[in-house]
Scaffold this motif. Structure first.
Motif, PDB file in Angstrom:
ATOM      1  N   GLY A   1       0.645  -1.099  -0.123  1.00  0.00           N
ATOM      2  CA  GLY A   1      -0.128  -0.163  -0.187  1.00  0.00           C
ATOM      3  C   GLY A   1       0.834   1.493   0.455  1.00  0.00           C
ATOM      4  O   GLY A   1       0.897   2.484  -0.500  1.00  0.00           O
ATOM      5  N   GLU A   2       2.288   1.402   1.002  1.00  0.00           N
ATOM      6  CA  GLU A   2       2.491   2.727   0.549  1.00  0.00           C
ATOM      7  C   GLU A   2       3.035   2.583  -0.694  1.00  0.00           C
ATOM      8  O   GLU A   2       3.513   3.890  -1.146  1.00  0.00           O
ATOM      9  CB  GLU A   2       4.023   2.414   2.485  1.00  0.00           C
ATOM     10  CG  GLU A   2       4.861   3.411   2.390  1.00  0.00           C
ATOM     11  CD  GLU A   2       6.071   3.607   3.232  1.00  0.00           C
ATOM     12  OE1 GLU A   2       6.356   4.170   2.931  1.00  0.00           O
ATOM     13  OE2 GLU A   2       5.212   2.281   4.038  1.00  0.00           O
ATOM     14  N   ARG A   3       4.173   1.694  -1.299  1.00  0.00           N
ATOM     15  CA  ARG A   3       4.469   2.016  -2.460  1.00  0.00           C
ATOM     16  C   ARG A   3       3.771   2.552  -3.773  1.00  0.00           C
ATOM     17  O   ARG A   3       3.321   3.240  -4.414  1.00  0.00           O
ATOM     18  CB  ARG A   3       5.236   0.742  -2.996  1.00  0.00           C
ATOM     19  CG  ARG A   3       6.454   0.724  -2.178  1.00  0.00           C
ATOM     20  CD  ARG A   3       7.303  -0.559  -2.506  1.00  0.00           C
ATOM     21  NE  ARG A   3       7.936  -0.016  -4.346  1.00  0.00           N
ATOM     22  CZ  ARG A   3       9.105  -0.365  -4.632  1.00  0.00           C
ATOM     23  NH1 ARG A   3       8.982  -1.387  -4.184  1.00  0.00           N
ATOM     24  NH2 ARG A   3       9.318  -0.185  -5.992  1.00  0.00           N
ATOM     25  N   LEU A   4       2.247   2.027  -3.119  1.00  0.00           N
ATOM     26  CA  LEU A   4       1.140   1.930  -4.151  1.00  0.00           C
ATOM     27  C   LEU A   4       0.844   3.531  -3.808  1.00  0.00           C
ATOM     28  O   LEU A   4       0.496   4.043  -4.775  1.00  0.00           O
ATOM     29  CB  LEU A   4      -0.106   1.709  -3.820  1.00  0.00           C
ATOM     30  CG  LEU A   4      -1.320   1.583  -5.104  1.00  0.00           C
ATOM     31  CD1 LEU A   4      -1.099   1.285  -6.397  1.00  0.00           C
ATOM     32  CD2 LEU A   4      -2.885   0.997  -4.281  1.00  0.00           C
ATOM     33  N   ALA A   5       0.653   3.962  -2.682  1.00  0.00           N
ATOM     34  CA  ALA A   5       0.632   5.578  -3.179  1.00  0.00           C
ATOM     35  C   ALA A   5       1.588   6.832  -3.725  1.00  0.00           C
ATOM     36  O   ALA A   5       1.731   7.813  -4.341  1.00  0.00           O
ATOM     37  CB  ALA A   5       0.472   5.826  -1.688  1.00  0.00           C
TER      38      ALA A   5
ATOM     39  N   VAL B   1       0.762   7.162  -6.547  1.00  0.00           N
ATOM     40  CA  VAL B   1      -0.294   7.567  -6.822  1.00  0.00           C
ATOM     41  C   VAL B   1       0.004   8.208  -7.675  1.00  0.00           C
ATOM     42  O   VAL B   1      -0.577   9.858  -7.677  1.00  0.00           O
ATOM     43  CB  VAL B   1      -1.427   7.108  -6.039  1.00  0.00           C
ATOM     44  CG1 VAL B   1      -2.746   8.308  -6.305  1.00  0.00           C
ATOM     45  CG2 VAL B   1      -2.385   6.049  -6.495  1.00  0.00           C
ATOM     46  N   ALA B   2       0.596   9.885  -5.784  1.00  0.00           N
ATOM     47  CA  ALA B   2       1.123  10.453  -6.114  1.00  0.00           C
ATOM     48  C   ALA B   2       2.118  11.367  -7.158  1.00  0.00           C
ATOM     49  O   ALA B   2       2.501  11.816  -8.041  1.00  0.00           O
ATOM     50  CB  ALA B   2       2.823  11.090  -4.768  1.00  0.00           C
ATOM     51  N   LEU B   3       2.933  10.257  -7.454  1.00  0.00           N
ATOM     52  CA  LEU B   3       3.769  10.232  -8.687  1.00  0.00           C
ATOM     53  C   LEU B   3       2.604  10.724 -10.410  1.00  0.00           C
ATOM     54  O   LEU B   3       2.886  11.348 -11.270  1.00  0.00           O
ATOM     55  CB  LEU B   3       4.618   9.560  -9.249  1.00  0.00           C
ATOM     56  CG  LEU B   3       5.954   9.661  -8.705  1.00  0.00           C
ATOM     57  CD1 LEU B   3       6.630   7.774  -8.672  1.00  0.00           C
ATOM     58  CD2 LEU B   3       6.968  10.615  -8.984  1.00  0.00           C
ATOM     59  N   VAL B   4       2.076   9.718 -10.674  1.00  0.00           N
ATOM     60  CA  VAL B   4       0.677  10.291 -11.647  1.00  0.00           C
ATOM     61  C   VAL B   4       0.175  11.279 -11.189  1.00  0.00           C
ATOM     62  O   VAL B   4      -0.307  12.161 -11.820  1.00  0.00           O
ATOM     63  CB  VAL B   4      -0.631   8.892 -11.490  1.00  0.00           C
ATOM     64  CG1 VAL B   4      -1.576   8.960 -12.019  1.00  0.00           C
ATOM     65  CG2 VAL B   4       0.487   7.863 -12.051  1.00  0.00           C
ATOM     66  N   ASP B   5      -0.792  11.961 -10.028  1.00  0.00           N
ATOM     67  CA  ASP B   5      -1.271  13.248  -9.554  1.00  0.00           C
ATOM     68  C   ASP B   5      -0.438  14.268  -9.961  1.00  0.00           C
ATOM     69  O   ASP B   5      -1.028  15.100 -10.202  1.00  0.00           O
ATOM     70  CB  ASP B   5      -1.253  13.034  -8.090  1.00  0.00           C
ATOM     71  CG  ASP B   5      -3.058  12.389  -8.033  1.00  0.00           C
ATOM     72  OD1 ASP B   5      -3.732  10.834  -8.898  1.00  0.00           O
ATOM     73  OD2 ASP B   5      -3.048  12.105  -6.406  1.00  0.00           O
TER      74      ASP B   5
END
Length: 81
Positions: free
Chosen positions: A33-37, A40-44
């Motif tokens: 989950g931490e790496r997924l977050a 997501v931040a990189l995409v955002d």
């Protein structure tokens, strides 16, 4: 995919033979989950881009599968709950 490009897959058993100077690799995927977050931040932030051809609801899964079988997509189909 263009000549000299690269393809990475999460299915080690589905790595295609390299050709036209295309580099291929497979990665193992584990829930994190931490790496997924972080992703997501990189995409955002616009630092990582995605290429979605068509979103489909789960109710349209048959339609999405048929569209995938037609070929000619640029990007991926995404099933949205």
């Amino acid at each position: 995919m263009r000549d000299g490009g690269a393809r990475v897959t999460a299915r080690p058993d589905a790595v295609p033979a390299a050709g036209r100077g295309v580099r291929v690799a497979a990665v193992q995927v584990h829930p994190d989950g931490e790496r997924l977050a972080d992703l997501v931040a990189l995409v955002d932030g616009g630092l990582l881009t995605t290429c979605v051809a068509e979103p489909h609801s789960l109710a349209e899964v048959v339609k999405a599968h048929a569209r995938l079988a037609e070929g000619g997509l640029r990007g991926r189909l995404v099933l949205v709950p």
